[in-house]
Design a protein around this motif. Structure first.
Motif, PDB file in Angstrom:
ATOM      1  N   VAL A  78       0.840  -1.212   0.000  1.00  0.00           N
ATOM      2  CA  VAL A  78       0.000   0.000   0.000  1.00  0.00           C
ATOM      3  C   VAL A  78       0.870   1.256   0.000  1.00  0.00           C
ATOM      4  O   VAL A  78       0.650   2.191  -0.776  1.00  0.00           O
ATOM      5  CB  VAL A  78      -0.950   0.005   1.220  1.00  0.00           C
ATOM      6  N   VAL A  79       1.886   1.272   0.890  1.00  0.00           N
ATOM      7  CA  VAL A  79       2.776   2.437   0.986  1.00  0.00           C
ATOM      8  C   VAL A  79       3.486   2.658  -0.354  1.00  0.00           C
ATOM      9  O   VAL A  79       3.574   3.790  -0.851  1.00  0.00           O
ATOM     10  CB  VAL A  79       3.821   2.266   2.117  1.00  0.00           C
ATOM     11  N   LYS A  80       3.970   1.574  -0.958  1.00  0.00           N
ATOM     12  CA  LYS A  80       4.678   1.692  -2.241  1.00  0.00           C
ATOM     13  C   LYS A  80       3.752   2.235  -3.328  1.00  0.00           C
ATOM     14  O   LYS A  80       4.128   3.126  -4.100  1.00  0.00           O
ATOM     15  CB  LYS A  80       5.231   0.334  -2.665  1.00  0.00           C
ATOM     16  N   GLU A  81       2.535   1.701  -3.406  1.00  0.00           N
ATOM     17  CA  GLU A  81       1.591   2.141  -4.442  1.00  0.00           C
ATOM     18  C   GLU A  81       1.213   3.611  -4.277  1.00  0.00           C
ATOM     19  O   GLU A  81       1.120   4.353  -5.265  1.00  0.00           O
ATOM     20  CB  GLU A  81       0.341   1.257  -4.416  1.00  0.00           C
ATOM     21  N   GLU A  82       1.009   4.042  -3.035  1.00  0.00           N
ATOM     22  CA  GLU A  82       0.625   5.436  -2.800  1.00  0.00           C
ATOM     23  C   GLU A  82       1.809   6.386  -3.049  1.00  0.00           C
ATOM     24  O   GLU A  82       1.628   7.495  -3.539  1.00  0.00           O
ATOM     25  CB  GLU A  82       0.077   5.619  -1.372  1.00  0.00           C
ATOM     26  N   LEU A  83       3.019   5.924  -2.721  1.00  0.00           N
ATOM     27  CA  LEU A  83       4.217   6.722  -2.989  1.00  0.00           C
ATOM     28  C   LEU A  83       4.421   6.850  -4.504  1.00  0.00           C
ATOM     29  O   LEU A  83       4.797   7.915  -5.006  1.00  0.00           O
ATOM     30  CB  LEU A  83       5.435   6.042  -2.345  1.00  0.00           C
ATOM     31  N   THR A  84       4.144   5.761  -5.211  1.00  0.00           N
ATOM     32  CA  THR A  84       4.246   5.769  -6.676  1.00  0.00           C
ATOM     33  C   THR A  84       3.260   6.766  -7.275  1.00  0.00           C
ATOM     34  O   THR A  84       3.613   7.555  -8.159  1.00  0.00           O
ATOM     35  CB  THR A  84       3.975   4.358  -7.249  1.00  0.00           C
ATOM     36  N   GLN A  85       2.019   6.736  -6.782  1.00  0.00           N
ATOM     37  CA  GLN A  85       0.999   7.674  -7.276  1.00  0.00           C
ATOM     38  C   GLN A  85       1.389   9.121  -6.984  1.00  0.00           C
ATOM     39  O   GLN A  85       1.169  10.011  -7.799  1.00  0.00           O
ATOM     40  CB  GLN A  85      -0.363   7.360  -6.635  1.00  0.00           C
ATOM     41  N   LEU A  86       1.970   9.339  -5.806  1.00  0.00           N
ATOM     42  CA  LEU A  86       2.406  10.685  -5.423  1.00  0.00           C
ATOM     43  C   LEU A  86       3.407  11.249  -6.435  1.00  0.00           C
ATOM     44  O   LEU A  86       3.390  12.443  -6.752  1.00  0.00           O
ATOM     45  CB  LEU A  86       3.044  10.649  -4.020  1.00  0.00           C
ATOM     46  N   MET A  87       4.264  10.378  -6.963  1.00  0.00           N
ATOM     47  CA  MET A  87       5.294  10.829  -7.906  1.00  0.00           C
ATOM     48  C   MET A  87       4.836  10.768  -9.361  1.00  0.00           C
ATOM     49  O   MET A  87       5.626  10.996 -10.269  1.00  0.00           O
ATOM     50  CB  MET A  87       6.572   9.997  -7.712  1.00  0.00           C
ATOM     51  N   GLY A  88       3.571  10.428  -9.580  1.00  0.00           N
ATOM     52  CA  GLY A  88       3.050  10.471 -10.951  1.00  0.00           C
ATOM     53  C   GLY A  88       2.431   9.192 -11.461  1.00  0.00           C
ATOM     54  O   GLY A  88       1.857   9.166 -12.543  1.00  0.00           O
ATOM     55  N   GLY A  89       2.578   8.101 -10.731  1.00  0.00           N
ATOM     56  CA  GLY A  89       1.922   6.849 -11.144  1.00  0.00           C
ATOM     57  C   GLY A  89       2.728   6.047 -12.136  1.00  0.00           C
ATOM     58  O   GLY A  89       3.177   4.946 -11.858  1.00  0.00           O
ATOM     59  N   GLU A  90       2.913   6.589 -13.329  1.00  0.00           N
ATOM     60  CA  GLU A  90       3.684   5.874 -14.342  1.00  0.00           C
ATOM     61  C   GLU A  90       4.589   6.846 -15.088  1.00  0.00           C
ATOM     62  O   GLU A  90       4.412   8.064 -15.013  1.00  0.00           O
ATOM     63  CB  GLU A  90       2.754   5.161 -15.331  1.00  0.00           C
ATOM     64  N   GLN A  91       5.547   6.290 -15.811  1.00  0.00           N
ATOM     65  CA  GLN A  91       6.512   7.134 -16.529  1.00  0.00           C
ATOM     66  C   GLN A  91       5.796   7.992 -17.567  1.00  0.00           C
ATOM     67  O   GLN A  91       4.923   7.523 -18.296  1.00  0.00           O
ATOM     68  CB  GLN A  91       7.560   6.271 -17.226  1.00  0.00           C
ATOM     69  N   SER A  92       6.176   9.259 -17.616  1.00  0.00           N
ATOM     70  CA  SER A  92       5.649  10.170 -18.634  1.00  0.00           C
ATOM     71  C   SER A  92       6.726  10.346 -19.699  1.00  0.00           C
ATOM     72  O   SER A  92       7.780  10.905 -19.449  1.00  0.00           O
ATOM     73  CB  SER A  92       5.306  11.530 -18.001  1.00  0.00           C
ATOM     74  N   LYS A  93       6.448   9.846 -20.892  1.00  0.00           N
ATOM     75  CA  LYS A  93       7.469   9.841 -21.953  1.00  0.00           C
ATOM     76  C   LYS A  93       7.566  11.196 -22.648  1.00  0.00           C
ATOM     77  O   LYS A  93       6.627  11.974 -22.644  1.00  0.00           O
ATOM     78  CB  LYS A  93       7.157   8.736 -22.962  1.00  0.00           C
ATOM     79  N   ILE A  94       8.719  11.422 -23.231  1.00  0.00           N
ATOM     80  CA  ILE A  94       8.986  12.674 -23.928  1.00  0.00           C
ATOM     81  C   ILE A  94       8.178  12.734 -25.223  1.00  0.00           C
ATOM     82  O   ILE A  94       7.950  11.714 -25.881  1.00  0.00           O
ATOM     83  CB  ILE A  94      10.502  12.817 -24.194  1.00  0.00           C
ATOM     84  N   ALA A  95       7.731  13.943 -25.584  1.00  0.00           N
ATOM     85  CA  ALA A  95       6.879  14.119 -26.761  1.00  0.00           C
ATOM     86  C   ALA A  95       7.658  13.902 -28.060  1.00  0.00           C
ATOM     87  O   ALA A  95       8.855  14.137 -28.131  1.00  0.00           O
ATOM     88  CB  ALA A  95       6.276  15.518 -26.759  1.00  0.00           C
ATOM     89  N   VAL A  96       6.928  13.438 -29.074  1.00  0.00           N
ATOM     90  CA  VAL A  96       7.450  13.373 -30.436  1.00  0.00           C
ATOM     91  C   VAL A  96       6.420  14.067 -31.312  1.00  0.00           C
ATOM     92  O   VAL A  96       5.277  13.623 -31.418  1.00  0.00           O
ATOM     93  CB  VAL A  96       7.650  11.918 -30.917  1.00  0.00           C
TER      94      VAL A  96
END
Length: 448
Positions: A78-96
């Motif tokens: 739970v702590v890991k999942e909430e910490l992950t969400q706090l930092m954005g959830g998933e990787q945000s890739k660079i635009a093309v």
């Protein structure tokens, strides 16, 4: 390690709850209180902390934990999942961009590392995405900034577009894009001016550049060591320019760094990259889940594999694996391995990526001294070719000669020989265990 102080505190906190057969509501309250203090001490924004702790508490006292067969492990999940969400959830890739070139505008205050990060990002795009960037010097107020970018361009063997200190930054950016089209450059990275603080003139200029070139990305470069100021700066730039992402610098040397965790929540814009050192190849795509794992001491195997695949020759790795399995691994192979591992980065950072390394006896608080590696190299290089191939022939007189030649003691030579023999046995066991469990393309890590 990134977020070192926070990581140590959180790991010691959740360790108390791990392995518990039952977790009471009181256990959860005590744990969340410690987590709250750890986050506040690490300089995470207090509103962000309050929201995070509420979510953790709600889930930790809920059915998914209380009725679990391993409630302690579920709480950590739970702590890991909430910490992950706090930092954005998933990787945000660079635009093309649909049309070439893709335009990236780098903004931020002076001293945050904006110009260096511009060079690092260009290097990342070339190495990881096979792109051909053009660097653009738009900081006309600080001649040293133009010179710095041109120096980086020379180091990277990459073109820098500059019109000197007299030109208008908007004209420079505009003409740079036309130049990039002519030269078939697929990315344009604009290094804009910074100030010591946010002011109206700076924002007006950045807004003018934005309106003219219509960038696909506006990256705010933030010094993660500046505490809550980093959050305030991010909020100001986002309100004025509607940034698309954040690049955190100096994440490697920060003992607090919690302010960086607050930026995503405050701006609702993703952390795209993190600077993990001063070298031009030390910029990493930011993966919230991987960072959460590292903070909680769970390692980061994917990043470790990526580092290995970038720095280790696959053919050599396969040959090495065969030598380990057949116990024909020599000191020459060991020297080669040391060179490849050193290219992957500081050893203490690599250890952070290995799951459970922090719990291994003797490794938890180990300080990896790069000088010791130098001594090991000196000892091996003081051996004859035959001695490196057949260490068993190294008798007493040979040990004295090697110690003298390497500027070390006989005891240090003895220790290395003993460790080398033990390592060979361990590696044989590990390669046998690994057989049939290799990663994509049969690739193994260099120390497995």
């Amino acid at each position: 390690m990134a977020f070192e102080g926070l990581a140590d505190r959180l790991q010691s906190t959740i360790k108390k709850i791990t392995g518990k057969g039952k977790v009471s509501e009181q256990d959860v309250k005590e744990m969340t209180r410690e987590v709250r203090l750890a986050l506040l001490e690490a300089d995470v924004n207090f509103k962000v902390v309050k929201q995070l702790i509420t979510k953790i508490k709600e889930r930790a006292i809920g059915q998914e934990v209380m009725e679990s067969l391993t409630p302690g492990q579920q709480v950590i999940k739970v702590v890991k999942e909430e910490l992950t969400q706090l930092m954005g959830g998933e990787q945000s890739k660079i635009a093309v961009a649909d049309r070439s070139p893709t335009v990236i505008m780098m903004v931020g205050l002076q001293g945050a590392g904006k110009t260096t990060t511009t060079g690092k990002l260009a290097n990342h795009l070339r190495k990881k995405h096979n792109r051909n960037p053009l660097l653009v010097a738009c900081d006309v107020y600080r001649p040293a900034a133009i010179k710095q970018l041109e120096t980086l361009g020379t180091q990277l063997d990459m073109p820098v577009f500059s019109m000197g200190t007299e030109a208008n930054p908007v004209d420079i950016a505009h003409q740079a894009i036309e130049h990039a089209k002519e030269e078939h450059r697929d990315y344009v990275i604009i290094d804009t001016a910074g100030r010591l603080h946010v002011d109206e003139n700076l924002m007006d200029e950045l807004q003018s550049i934005k309106n003219d070139v219509k960038p696909d990305e506006i990256f705010l470069v933030v010094d993660s060591m500046t505490g809550q100021d980093a959050v305030n700066v991010a909020e100001s730039f986002n309100e004025q320019l509607d940034i698309t992402g954040v690049v955190l610098t100096k994440l490697d040397g920060d003992t607090r760094g919690g302010a960086a965790l607050s930026i995503k929540s405050v701006t609702d814009k993703p952390i795209k990259f993190a600077g993990m050192g001063e070298k031009l190849d030390q910029l990493e795509a930011f993966h919230p889940e991987r960072m959460a794992s590292r903070i909680l001491g769970m390692g980061d195997v994917l990043s470790l594999i990526e580092k290995a695949q970038t720095n280790v020759d696959e053919k050599q790795a396969k040959e090495l694996e065969e030598k380990m399995r057949t116990m024909s691994f020599t000191f020459d192979d060991f020297l080669e391995q040391m060179g490849q591992v050193k290219q992957m980065g500081p050893l203490d950072e690599l250890m952070d990526m290995i799951p459970g390394a922090g719990k291994m006896k003797g490794l938890k608080n180990a300080q990896f001294d790069e000088k010791q590696l130098g001594q090991v190299e000196a000892i091996i290089q003081s051996m004859t070719k035959k001695e490196r191939q057949e260490p068993s022939i190294i008798n007493g007189s040979r040990r004295k000669r090697i110690a003298k030649g390497s500027g070390t003691s006989v005891a240090q030579v003895n220790r290395l020989l003993k460790q080398f023999n033990e390592m060979k046995k361990m590696m044989k066991q590990m390669t046998n265990m690994q057989k049939g469990k290799k990663g994509k393309g049969g690739f193994n890590l260099p120390f497995m």
